[in-house]
Design a protein around this motif. Structure first.
Motif, PDB file in Angstrom:
ATOM      1  N   SER A 108       4.634   9.265   2.227  1.00  0.00           N
ATOM      2  CA  SER A 108       3.904   7.996   2.111  1.00  0.00           C
ATOM      3  C   SER A 108       3.597   7.670   0.660  1.00  0.00           C
ATOM      4  O   SER A 108       3.655   6.502   0.247  1.00  0.00           O
ATOM      5  CB  SER A 108       2.606   8.057   2.924  1.00  0.00           C
ATOM      6  N   HIS A 109       3.264   8.695  -0.141  1.00  0.00           N
ATOM      7  CA  HIS A 109       3.026   8.474  -1.572  1.00  0.00           C
ATOM      8  C   HIS A 109       4.275   7.916  -2.252  1.00  0.00           C
ATOM      9  O   HIS A 109       4.188   6.979  -3.063  1.00  0.00           O
ATOM     10  CB  HIS A 109       2.622   9.788  -2.248  1.00  0.00           C
ATOM     11  N   ILE A 165       4.773   4.271  -4.145  1.00  0.00           N
ATOM     12  CA  ILE A 165       5.277   4.093  -5.509  1.00  0.00           C
ATOM     13  C   ILE A 165       6.445   3.114  -5.514  1.00  0.00           C
ATOM     14  O   ILE A 165       6.515   2.205  -6.364  1.00  0.00           O
ATOM     15  CB  ILE A 165       5.691   5.450  -6.104  1.00  0.00           C
ATOM     16  N   ALA A 166       7.377   3.289  -4.572  1.00  0.00           N
ATOM     17  CA  ALA A 166       8.523   2.381  -4.485  1.00  0.00           C
ATOM     18  C   ALA A 166       8.055   0.956  -4.192  1.00  0.00           C
ATOM     19  O   ALA A 166       8.588  -0.020  -4.754  1.00  0.00           O
ATOM     20  CB  ALA A 166       9.487   2.861  -3.396  1.00  0.00           C
ATOM     21  N   LEU A 167       7.054   0.823  -3.328  1.00  0.00           N
ATOM     22  CA  LEU A 167       6.519  -0.496  -2.988  1.00  0.00           C
ATOM     23  C   LEU A 167       5.863  -1.145  -4.196  1.00  0.00           C
ATOM     24  O   LEU A 167       5.985  -2.350  -4.416  1.00  0.00           O
ATOM     25  CB  LEU A 167       5.509  -0.351  -1.847  1.00  0.00           C
ATOM     26  N   HIS A 168       5.173  -0.332  -5.003  1.00  0.00           N
ATOM     27  CA  HIS A 168       4.541  -0.854  -6.219  1.00  0.00           C
ATOM     28  C   HIS A 168       5.593  -1.369  -7.200  1.00  0.00           C
ATOM     29  O   HIS A 168       5.443  -2.469  -7.761  1.00  0.00           O
ATOM     30  CB  HIS A 168       3.703   0.240  -6.877  1.00  0.00           C
ATOM     31  N   HIS A 169       6.666  -0.586  -7.415  1.00  0.00           N
ATOM     32  CA  HIS A 169       7.737  -1.017  -8.324  1.00  0.00           C
ATOM     33  C   HIS A 169       8.386  -2.311  -7.822  1.00  0.00           C
ATOM     34  O   HIS A 169       8.657  -3.224  -8.613  1.00  0.00           O
ATOM     35  CB  HIS A 169       8.795   0.076  -8.448  1.00  0.00           C
ATOM     36  N   ASP A 198      -1.702   6.152   6.842  1.00  0.00           N
ATOM     37  CA  ASP A 198      -0.992   7.372   7.229  1.00  0.00           C
ATOM     38  C   ASP A 198      -1.436   8.566   6.380  1.00  0.00           C
ATOM     39  O   ASP A 198      -1.581   9.685   6.887  1.00  0.00           O
ATOM     40  CB  ASP A 198       0.521   7.170   7.094  1.00  0.00           C
ATOM     41  N   ILE A 199      -1.645   8.333   5.089  1.00  0.00           N
ATOM     42  CA  ILE A 199      -2.113   9.413   4.213  1.00  0.00           C
ATOM     43  C   ILE A 199      -3.467   9.921   4.699  1.00  0.00           C
ATOM     44  O   ILE A 199      -3.708  11.137   4.784  1.00  0.00           O
ATOM     45  CB  ILE A 199      -2.195   8.922   2.756  1.00  0.00           C
ATOM     46  N   ARG A 200      -4.352   8.996   5.031  1.00  0.00           N
ATOM     47  CA  ARG A 200      -5.677   9.381   5.522  1.00  0.00           C
ATOM     48  C   ARG A 200      -5.579  10.154   6.823  1.00  0.00           C
ATOM     49  O   ARG A 200      -6.222  11.203   7.008  1.00  0.00           O
ATOM     50  CB  ARG A 200      -6.517   8.123   5.727  1.00  0.00           C
ATOM     51  N   ILE A 201      -4.722   9.705   7.752  1.00  0.00           N
ATOM     52  CA  ILE A 201      -4.602  10.348   9.064  1.00  0.00           C
ATOM     53  C   ILE A 201      -4.054  11.762   8.935  1.00  0.00           C
ATOM     54  O   ILE A 201      -4.601  12.720   9.503  1.00  0.00           O
ATOM     55  CB  ILE A 201      -3.706   9.504   9.988  1.00  0.00           C
ATOM     56  N   TYR A 202      -2.975  11.930   8.159  1.00  0.00           N
ATOM     57  CA  TYR A 202      -2.367  13.257   8.055  1.00  0.00           C
ATOM     58  C   TYR A 202      -3.248  14.229   7.271  1.00  0.00           C
ATOM     59  O   TYR A 202      -3.218  15.435   7.524  1.00  0.00           O
ATOM     60  CB  TYR A 202      -0.970  13.144   7.446  1.00  0.00           C
ATOM     61  N   ASN A 203      -4.043  13.722   6.341  1.00  0.00           N
ATOM     62  CA  ASN A 203      -5.006  14.593   5.671  1.00  0.00           C
ATOM     63  C   ASN A 203      -6.086  15.060   6.644  1.00  0.00           C
ATOM     64  O   ASN A 203      -6.518  16.221   6.600  1.00  0.00           O
ATOM     65  CB  ASN A 203      -5.643  13.871   4.484  1.00  0.00           C
ATOM     66  N   GLN A 204      -6.520  14.174   7.538  1.00  0.00           N
ATOM     67  CA  GLN A 204      -7.510  14.566   8.532  1.00  0.00           C
ATOM     68  C   GLN A 204      -6.948  15.606   9.501  1.00  0.00           C
ATOM     69  O   GLN A 204      -7.636  16.547   9.886  1.00  0.00           O
ATOM     70  CB  GLN A 204      -8.001  13.341   9.308  1.00  0.00           C
ATOM     71  N   ILE A 205      -5.683  15.425   9.904  1.00  0.00           N
ATOM     72  CA  ILE A 205      -5.058  16.397  10.801  1.00  0.00           C
ATOM     73  C   ILE A 205      -4.912  17.748  10.106  1.00  0.00           C
ATOM     74  O   ILE A 205      -5.174  18.805  10.690  1.00  0.00           O
ATOM     75  CB  ILE A 205      -3.689  15.883  11.288  1.00  0.00           C
ATOM     76  N   ALA A 206      -4.487  17.718   8.839  1.00  0.00           N
ATOM     77  CA  ALA A 206      -4.309  18.974   8.096  1.00  0.00           C
ATOM     78  C   ALA A 206      -5.629  19.719   7.930  1.00  0.00           C
ATOM     79  O   ALA A 206      -5.653  20.953   7.917  1.00  0.00           O
ATOM     80  CB  ALA A 206      -3.693  18.680   6.731  1.00  0.00           C
ATOM     81  N   ASP A 207      -6.735  18.989   7.821  1.00  0.00           N
ATOM     82  CA  ASP A 207      -8.046  19.613   7.620  1.00  0.00           C
ATOM     83  C   ASP A 207      -8.738  19.981   8.930  1.00  0.00           C
ATOM     84  O   ASP A 207      -9.844  20.537   8.908  1.00  0.00           O
ATOM     85  CB  ASP A 207      -8.953  18.668   6.825  1.00  0.00           C
ATOM     86  N   ASN A 230       3.526  -7.474  -0.843  1.00  0.00           N
ATOM     87  CA  ASN A 230       3.712  -6.082  -1.274  1.00  0.00           C
ATOM     88  C   ASN A 230       2.398  -5.444  -1.714  1.00  0.00           C
ATOM     89  O   ASN A 230       2.093  -4.310  -1.349  1.00  0.00           O
ATOM     90  CB  ASN A 230       4.725  -6.014  -2.423  1.00  0.00           C
ATOM     91  N   PHE A 231       1.615  -6.180  -2.494  1.00  0.00           N
ATOM     92  CA  PHE A 231       0.393  -5.612  -3.059  1.00  0.00           C
ATOM     93  C   PHE A 231      -0.771  -5.604  -2.065  1.00  0.00           C
ATOM     94  O   PHE A 231      -1.592  -4.690  -2.083  1.00  0.00           O
ATOM     95  CB  PHE A 231      -0.024  -6.387  -4.316  1.00  0.00           C
ATOM     96  N   LEU A 232      -0.839  -6.633  -1.208  1.00  0.00           N
ATOM     97  CA  LEU A 232      -2.031  -6.790  -0.370  1.00  0.00           C
ATOM     98  C   LEU A 232      -1.878  -6.248   1.042  1.00  0.00           C
ATOM     99  O   LEU A 232      -2.883  -5.848   1.654  1.00  0.00           O
ATOM    100  CB  LEU A 232      -2.414  -8.279  -0.293  1.00  0.00           C
ATOM    101  N   TYR A 233      -0.659  -6.227   1.584  1.00  0.00           N
ATOM    102  CA  TYR A 233      -0.505  -5.924   3.006  1.00  0.00           C
ATOM    103  C   TYR A 233       0.356  -4.691   3.296  1.00  0.00           C
ATOM    104  O   TYR A 233      -0.031  -3.846   4.113  1.00  0.00           O
ATOM    105  CB  TYR A 233       0.086  -7.142   3.739  1.00  0.00           C
ATOM    106  N   LEU A 234       1.509  -4.592   2.679  1.00  0.00           N
ATOM    107  CA  LEU A 234       2.459  -3.544   3.063  1.00  0.00           C
ATOM    108  C   LEU A 234       1.976  -2.144   2.719  1.00  0.00           C
ATOM    109  O   LEU A 234       2.414  -1.165   3.325  1.00  0.00           O
ATOM    110  CB  LEU A 234       3.820  -3.813   2.401  1.00  0.00           C
ATOM    111  N   GLY A 235       1.082  -2.029   1.755  1.00  0.00           N
ATOM    112  CA  GLY A 235       0.602  -0.706   1.369  1.00  0.00           C
ATOM    113  C   GLY A 235      -0.449  -0.126   2.300  1.00  0.00           C
ATOM    114  O   GLY A 235      -0.622   1.093   2.363  1.00  0.00           O
TER     115      GLY A 235
END
Length: 200
Positions: A84-85, A89-93, A165-174, A154-159
């Motif tokens: 997801s990270h 990054i690709a979305l930002h570029h 997903d980053i938040r969810i998988y970090n919660q699962i990992a913890d 790109n900046f307001l919605y797609l990210g």
């Protein structure tokens, strides 16, 4: 000090492989164990902590299974977070690239609108003057909106889905993980009796 509260989730699996594998046709399951966890954590508060209990048949529990499963879940979640990270990054570029293109188009549209406005104020027919002013305004609004829509998206919605997903998988990992033997059902006459087995 109050004891930390966990939201408890229980997975009933036939094999530990079902945690990551999609169900076979005809299975009672519809998604993998990780997909089920994802869907449950997704609808939870952002900072809620979880305790995940995996129930397995007794013969599927082996020594060291808990530690191996915990490590696999953490690696899986780490892979998903890194993925997801990279997409962010690709979305930002891509957003920066489309923003520059959109700004160029917007400048061209504004220039044309100014030219049309000057022409309309040059003392020509009043009806034609009004038509040119309307044309210039609509041209700038429509073309400018189209030019800036993609970078704004790109900046307001797609990210947001990627950050979620980053938040969810970090919660699962913890999450606190436990593996225990599934309760079995026994019958005494016509009466069903649930027998709890010792924890693995």
């Amino acid at each position: 000090m109050s004891k930390e509260q966990f939201h408890e989730l229980t997975l009933h699996l036939d094999d530990i492989q079902d945690l990551f594998a999609d169900p076979e046709p005809g299975s009672d399951r519809y998604v993998s164990g990780m997909d089920y966890l994802y869907s449950e954590v997704r609808i939870s508060p952002r900072h809620e902590k979880f305790k995940v209990t995996i129930e397995l048949p007794p013969e599927k529990i082996a020594e060291g299974l808990l530690e191996r499963t915990r490590a696999k879940i953490k690696r899986y979640c780490q892979f998903k977070v890194e993925q997801s990270h990279k997409e962010l990054i690709a979305l930002h570029h891509e957003g920066v690239s489309t923003l520059w293109k959109g700004l160029i188009v917007l400048v061209v549209c504004l220039t044309l609108a100014v030219i049309i406005t000057l022409i309309s104020q040059s003392g020509i027919n009043k009806i034609l003057e009004a038509a040119l002013q309307v044309l210039g305004t609509l041209f700038v609004l429509s073309a400018g909106w189209v030019a800036l829509w993609e970078p704004a998206e790109n900046f307001l919605y797609l990210g947001w889905p990627l950050r979620r997903d980053i938040r969810i998988y970090n919660q699962i990992a913890d999450a606190d993980l436990d593996i225990r033997e599934r309760e079995v059902e026994a019958y005494v006459g016509d009466k069903k009796v649930e027998q709890g087995l010792n924890l693995a």
